[in-house]
Design an enzyme around this catalytic site. Structure first.
Site, PDB file in Angstrom:
ATOM      1  N   ASN A  55       4.407  -4.510  -0.938  1.00  0.00           N
ATOM      2  CA  ASN A  55       5.298  -4.176  -2.048  1.00  0.00           C
ATOM      3  C   ASN A  55       4.840  -4.838  -3.343  1.00  0.00           C
ATOM      4  OD1 ASN A  55       6.684  -2.814  -0.100  1.00  0.00           O
ATOM      5  ND2 ASN A  55       8.317  -4.341   0.103  1.00  0.00           N
ATOM      6  N   ASP A 108       7.149  -4.940  -5.949  1.00  0.00           N
ATOM      7  CA  ASP A 108       8.415  -5.056  -6.696  1.00  0.00           C
ATOM      8  C   ASP A 108       8.839  -6.494  -6.994  1.00  0.00           C
ATOM      9  OD1 ASP A 108      10.067  -3.945  -3.645  1.00  0.00           O
ATOM     10  OD2 ASP A 108       9.533  -5.990  -4.239  1.00  0.00           O
ATOM     11  N   HIS A 153      -1.117  -5.558  -2.478  1.00  0.00           N
ATOM     12  CA  HIS A 153      -1.355  -4.451  -3.425  1.00  0.00           C
ATOM     13  C   HIS A 153      -0.970  -4.818  -4.852  1.00  0.00           C
ATOM     14  CE1 HIS A 153      -1.265  -1.585   0.246  1.00  0.00           C
ATOM     15  NE2 HIS A 153      -2.424  -2.170   0.101  1.00  0.00           N
ATOM     16  N   CYS A 176      -6.430  -7.497 -18.335  1.00  0.00           N
ATOM     17  CA  CYS A 176      -7.285  -6.819 -19.318  1.00  0.00           C
ATOM     18  C   CYS A 176      -8.712  -6.940 -18.816  1.00  0.00           C
ATOM     19  CB  CYS A 176      -7.143  -7.467 -20.694  1.00  0.00           C
ATOM     20  SG  CYS A 176      -8.202  -6.655 -21.913  1.00  0.00           S
ATOM     21  N   CYS A 179      -3.841  -5.277 -25.496  1.00  0.00           N
ATOM     22  CA  CYS A 179      -4.244  -6.688 -25.574  1.00  0.00           C
ATOM     23  C   CYS A 179      -4.767  -6.941 -26.983  1.00  0.00           C
ATOM     24  CB  CYS A 179      -5.341  -6.918 -24.539  1.00  0.00           C
ATOM     25  SG  CYS A 179      -6.147  -8.499 -24.677  1.00  0.00           S
ATOM     26  N   SER A 204       5.238   2.383   7.013  1.00  0.00           N
ATOM     27  CA  SER A 204       4.820   3.560   7.798  1.00  0.00           C
ATOM     28  C   SER A 204       3.432   3.356   8.392  1.00  0.00           C
ATOM     29  CB  SER A 204       4.811   4.793   6.889  1.00  0.00           C
ATOM     30  OG  SER A 204       3.930   4.564   5.791  1.00  0.00           O
ATOM     31  N   GLU A 237      12.706   4.294  12.227  1.00  0.00           N
ATOM     32  CA  GLU A 237      12.150   5.318  13.120  1.00  0.00           C
ATOM     33  C   GLU A 237      10.771   4.902  13.609  1.00  0.00           C
ATOM     34  OE1 GLU A 237      10.253   7.960   9.441  1.00  0.00           O
ATOM     35  OE2 GLU A 237      12.239   8.474  10.294  1.00  0.00           O
ATOM     36  N   ALA A 259      16.560  -2.781   8.120  1.00  0.00           N
ATOM     37  CA  ALA A 259      15.887  -4.095   8.144  1.00  0.00           C
ATOM     38  C   ALA A 259      16.883  -5.251   8.087  1.00  0.00           C
ATOM     39  CB  ALA A 259      14.909  -4.183   6.982  1.00  0.00           C
TER      40      ALA A 259
HETATM   41  C1  BV8 Z   1      -9.601   1.037  -0.566  1.00  0.00           C
HETATM   42  C2  BV8 Z   1       0.420   0.061  -4.636  1.00  0.00           C
HETATM   43  C3  BV8 Z   1     -11.971   0.944  -0.818  1.00  0.00           C
HETATM   44  C4  BV8 Z   1       0.322   1.189  -5.584  1.00  0.00           C
HETATM   45  C5  BV8 Z   1      -0.448   1.137  -2.630  1.00  0.00           C
HETATM   46  C6  BV8 Z   1      -9.382   4.378   6.297  1.00  0.00           C
HETATM   47  C7  BV8 Z   1      -8.915   5.543   6.802  1.00  0.00           C
HETATM   48  C8  BV8 Z   1      -8.373   6.509   5.927  1.00  0.00           C
HETATM   49  C9  BV8 Z   1      -8.283   6.294   4.539  1.00  0.00           C
HETATM   50  C10 BV8 Z   1      -8.732   5.128   4.042  1.00  0.00           C
HETATM   51  C11 BV8 Z   1      -9.309   4.189   4.908  1.00  0.00           C
HETATM   52  N1  BV8 Z   1      -9.681   3.149   4.156  1.00  0.00           N
HETATM   53  C12 BV8 Z   1      -9.375   3.403   2.851  1.00  0.00           C
HETATM   54  C13 BV8 Z   1      -8.789   4.610   2.755  1.00  0.00           C
HETATM   55  C14 BV8 Z   1      -8.291   5.220   1.545  1.00  0.00           C
HETATM   56  C15 BV8 Z   1      -6.864   4.734   1.176  1.00  0.00           C
HETATM   57  C16 BV8 Z   1      -5.874   5.053   2.276  1.00  0.00           C
HETATM   58  O1  BV8 Z   1      -5.520   4.228   3.092  1.00  0.00           O
HETATM   59  N2  BV8 Z   1      -5.397   6.308   2.250  1.00  0.00           N
HETATM   60  C17 BV8 Z   1      -4.353   6.714   3.229  1.00  0.00           C
HETATM   61  C18 BV8 Z   1      -3.263   7.450   2.501  1.00  0.00           C
HETATM   62  C19 BV8 Z   1      -4.934   7.506   4.321  1.00  0.00           C
HETATM   63  N3  BV8 Z   1      -6.868   3.280   0.941  1.00  0.00           N
HETATM   64  C20 BV8 Z   1      -7.198   2.856  -0.315  1.00  0.00           C
HETATM   65  O2  BV8 Z   1      -7.486   3.587  -1.240  1.00  0.00           O
HETATM   66  C21 BV8 Z   1      -7.212   1.338  -0.506  1.00  0.00           C
HETATM   67  N4  BV8 Z   1      -8.425   0.956  -1.181  1.00  0.00           N
HETATM   68  O3  BV8 Z   1      -9.685   1.388   0.587  1.00  0.00           O
HETATM   69  O4  BV8 Z   1     -10.673   0.714  -1.376  1.00  0.00           O
HETATM   70  C22 BV8 Z   1     -12.256   2.376  -1.077  1.00  0.00           C
HETATM   71  C23 BV8 Z   1     -12.604   2.702  -2.373  1.00  0.00           C
HETATM   72  C24 BV8 Z   1     -12.930   4.053  -2.636  1.00  0.00           C
HETATM   73  C25 BV8 Z   1     -12.794   5.062  -1.645  1.00  0.00           C
HETATM   74  C26 BV8 Z   1     -12.373   4.662  -0.355  1.00  0.00           C
HETATM   75  C27 BV8 Z   1     -12.097   3.329  -0.060  1.00  0.00           C
HETATM   76  C28 BV8 Z   1      -6.052   0.899  -1.443  1.00  0.00           C
HETATM   77  C29 BV8 Z   1      -4.727   1.239  -0.844  1.00  0.00           C
HETATM   78  C30 BV8 Z   1      -3.588   0.637  -1.682  1.00  0.00           C
HETATM   79  C31 BV8 Z   1      -2.855   1.692  -2.455  1.00  0.00           C
HETATM   80  N5  BV8 Z   1      -1.690   1.120  -3.109  1.00  0.00           N
HETATM   81  N6  BV8 Z   1       0.599   0.597  -3.298  1.00  0.00           N
HETATM   82  C32 BV8 Z   1       1.609   1.584  -6.218  1.00  0.00           C
HETATM   83  O5  BV8 Z   1       2.667   1.209  -5.720  1.00  0.00           O
HETATM   84  O6  BV8 Z   1       1.517   2.254  -7.244  1.00  0.00           O
HETATM   85  S1  BV8 Z   1      -0.213   1.835  -1.048  1.00  0.00           S
HETATM   86  C33 BV8 Z   1       1.519   2.014  -0.818  1.00  0.00           C
HETATM   87  O7  BV8 Z   1       1.676   2.891   0.279  1.00  0.00           O
HETATM   88  C34 BV8 Z   1       2.234   0.776  -0.340  1.00  0.00           C
HETATM   89  O8  BV8 Z   1       1.836  -0.376  -0.979  1.00  0.00           O
HETATM   90  C35 BV8 Z   1       1.896   0.719   1.143  1.00  0.00           C
HETATM   91  O9  BV8 Z   1       0.724   0.040   1.371  1.00  0.00           O
HETATM   92  C36 BV8 Z   1       1.613   2.135   1.488  1.00  0.00           C
HETATM   93  C37 BV8 Z   1       2.555   2.633   2.536  1.00  0.00           C
HETATM   94  O10 BV8 Z   1       3.790   2.566   2.042  1.00  0.00           O
HETATM   95  P1  BV8 Z   1       4.974   1.843   2.876  1.00  0.00           P
HETATM   96  O11 BV8 Z   1       5.241   0.556   2.207  1.00  0.00           O
HETATM   97  O12 BV8 Z   1       4.706   1.833   4.319  1.00  0.00           O
HETATM   98  O13 BV8 Z   1       6.129   2.866   2.492  1.00  0.00           O
HETATM   99  P2  BV8 Z   1       6.410   4.320   3.094  1.00  0.00           P
HETATM  100  O14 BV8 Z   1       7.309   4.988   2.127  1.00  0.00           O
HETATM  101  O15 BV8 Z   1       5.175   4.999   3.510  1.00  0.00           O
HETATM  102  O16 BV8 Z   1       7.216   3.982   4.453  1.00  0.00           O
HETATM  103  C38 BV8 Z   1       8.461   3.317   4.387  1.00  0.00           C
HETATM  104  C39 BV8 Z   1       8.825   3.007   5.834  1.00  0.00           C
HETATM  105  O17 BV8 Z   1      10.022   2.231   5.821  1.00  0.00           O
HETATM  106  C40 BV8 Z   1       9.094   4.258   6.685  1.00  0.00           C
HETATM  107  O18 BV8 Z   1       8.472   4.087   7.936  1.00  0.00           O
HETATM  108  C41 BV8 Z   1      10.626   4.274   6.821  1.00  0.00           C
HETATM  109  O19 BV8 Z   1      11.048   4.808   8.063  1.00  0.00           O
HETATM  110  C42 BV8 Z   1      10.949   2.773   6.744  1.00  0.00           C
HETATM  111  N7  BV8 Z   1      12.293   2.448   6.214  1.00  0.00           N
HETATM  112  C43 BV8 Z   1      12.945   3.049   5.178  1.00  0.00           C
HETATM  113  N8  BV8 Z   1      14.141   2.423   4.960  1.00  0.00           N
HETATM  114  C44 BV8 Z   1      14.220   1.395   5.860  1.00  0.00           C
HETATM  115  C45 BV8 Z   1      13.034   1.408   6.664  1.00  0.00           C
HETATM  116  N9  BV8 Z   1      12.826   0.524   7.656  1.00  0.00           N
HETATM  117  C46 BV8 Z   1      13.808  -0.413   7.881  1.00  0.00           C
HETATM  118  N10 BV8 Z   1      14.951  -0.499   7.134  1.00  0.00           N
HETATM  119  C47 BV8 Z   1      15.197   0.380   6.137  1.00  0.00           C
HETATM  120  N11 BV8 Z   1      16.335   0.285   5.441  1.00  0.00           N
END
Ligand code: BV8
Length: 239
Positions: free
Chosen positions: A96, A98, A113, A121, A147, A188, A214, A230
């Site tokens: 997160n 936030d 992240h 900058c 900046c 997730s 879930e 949570a």
């Molecule tokens: C990188 C900040 C090198 C930004 C974020 C390997 C395989 C496949 C793809 C890749 C790989 N390695 C790299 C990649 C590419 C990519 C990636 O992973 N793509 C995915 C989509 C397949 N990774 C990257 O780009 C990373 N960098 O690898 O650099 C590189 C360079 C060039 C090319 C390739 C590689 C950087 C990734 C970071 C991105 N930034 N956040 C912003 O906010 O603006 S990611 C963002 O989404 C979050 O930070 C978090 O990490 C991610 C997932 O989000 P979650 O927090 O899990 O939230 P989500 O909504 O998905 O789920 C919420 C969950 O909570 C649900 O399960 C829900 O059921 C549950 N929930 C809801 N309410 C509750 C609850 N649980 C309990 N109680 C509740 N009340």
């Protein structure tokens, strides 16, 4: 039945995602009303978009600053901070941006992240010497956007295709390598390399718990999967 209450453990890692802040009113990424459902990160949250149109990217991040600044840490954040105060070797590793863990009193939070409340900058040059300056900034909307060197401040956030800071990843790895309990909360598990980190705890034989509303793509790797909001599940484990 294994007693999963925190008092039975000495080195705890809380590994959190957007679901940790959902009860505070912060939108998640992929759930209902999720950010990436409304906005395409390629237009609002990646280096290319920032270079192409920094004003548009800042307008988007100012909306997020407004939203998050109108939210407060929830009971779950407070329990995590409280457990950290009671059990010193407790580390919070979050995806997160936030800052709600810190506002609830958690210390030394490992922000994989980056943060909505830090700017940097990158092209900052003094006497032709490049120096990356990073600073905290809590202005809403963010101002000034430039900046004094004339470049736009950039949100210090790890956007897609950005490398994570290797020092931050190392801190996360070290904490998870040493933990006897890893609790994944509200993620997730679809974004890498963050989603890989809990595997270290599994490999080390630590107790592993996934708290989520879930099942997720990574639920299979956890010893215990506790389903519910949570804050409620954390309150039970804090008993
Ligand atoms: C990188 C900040 C090198 C930004 C974020 C390997 C395989 C496949 C793809 C890749 C790989 N390695 C790299 C990649 C590419 C990519 C990636 O992973 N793509 C995915 C989509 C397949 N990774 C990257 O780009 C990373 N960098 O690898 O650099 C590189 C360079 C060039 C090319 C390739 C590689 C950087 C990734 C970071 C991105 N930034 N956040 C912003 O906010 O603006 S990611 C963002 O989404 C979050 O930070 C978090 O990490 C991610 C997932 O989000 P979650 O927090 O899990 O939230 P989500 O909504 O998905 O789920 C919420 C969950 O909570 C649900 O399960 C829900 O059921 C549950 N929930 C809801 N309410 C509750 C609850 N649980 C309990 N109680 C509740 N009340």
């Amino acid at each position: 039945m294994t007693d999963l209450r925190f008092k039975n453990f000495e080195r705890i890692v809380f590994f959190t995602g957007a679901g940790m802040s959902a009860e505070s009113g912060v939108p998640t990424y992929r759930g209902a009303g999720g950010i990436w459902r409304e906005y395409n990160y390629e237009d609002y949250a990646c280096q290319r978009a920032f270079e192409a149109n920094p004003e548009k990217v800042w307008d988007f991040h100012d909306k997020r600053r407004e939203k998050v600044s109108s939210c407060d840490p929830n009971r779950g954040h407070k329990i995590v901070a409280d457990i950290q105060a009671k059990i010193p070797n407790t580390v919070v590793v979050t995806q997160n941006i936030d800052g709600l863990h810190q506002r609830a009193g958690a210390k030394d939070v490992v922000e994989l992240h980056g943060s909505l409340w830090r700017v940097r900058c990158d092209p900052h040059e003094v006497n032709a010497k490049r120096e990356n300056i990073v600073r905290e900034d809590f202005t809403v909307p963010m101002s000034p956007r430039k900046c004094d060197c004339g470049s736009y401040w950039r949100p210090d956030i790890v956007w897609f295709e950005d490398q994570l800071d290797h020092r931050v990843v190392r801190r996360a790895r070290e904490a998870i390598e040493e933990c006897d309990l890893l609790v994944s909360i509200g993620t997730s598990g679809v974004v890498y390399p963050a989603a890989d980190l809990p595997r270290i705890a599994v490999a080390r034989g630590a107790m592993t718990v996934e708290i989520n509303l879930e099942d997720t793509q990574v639920s299979h790797m956890y010893k215990h999967r506790l389903r519910g909001p949570a804050s409620e599940i954390l309150a039970l484990m804090a008993g």
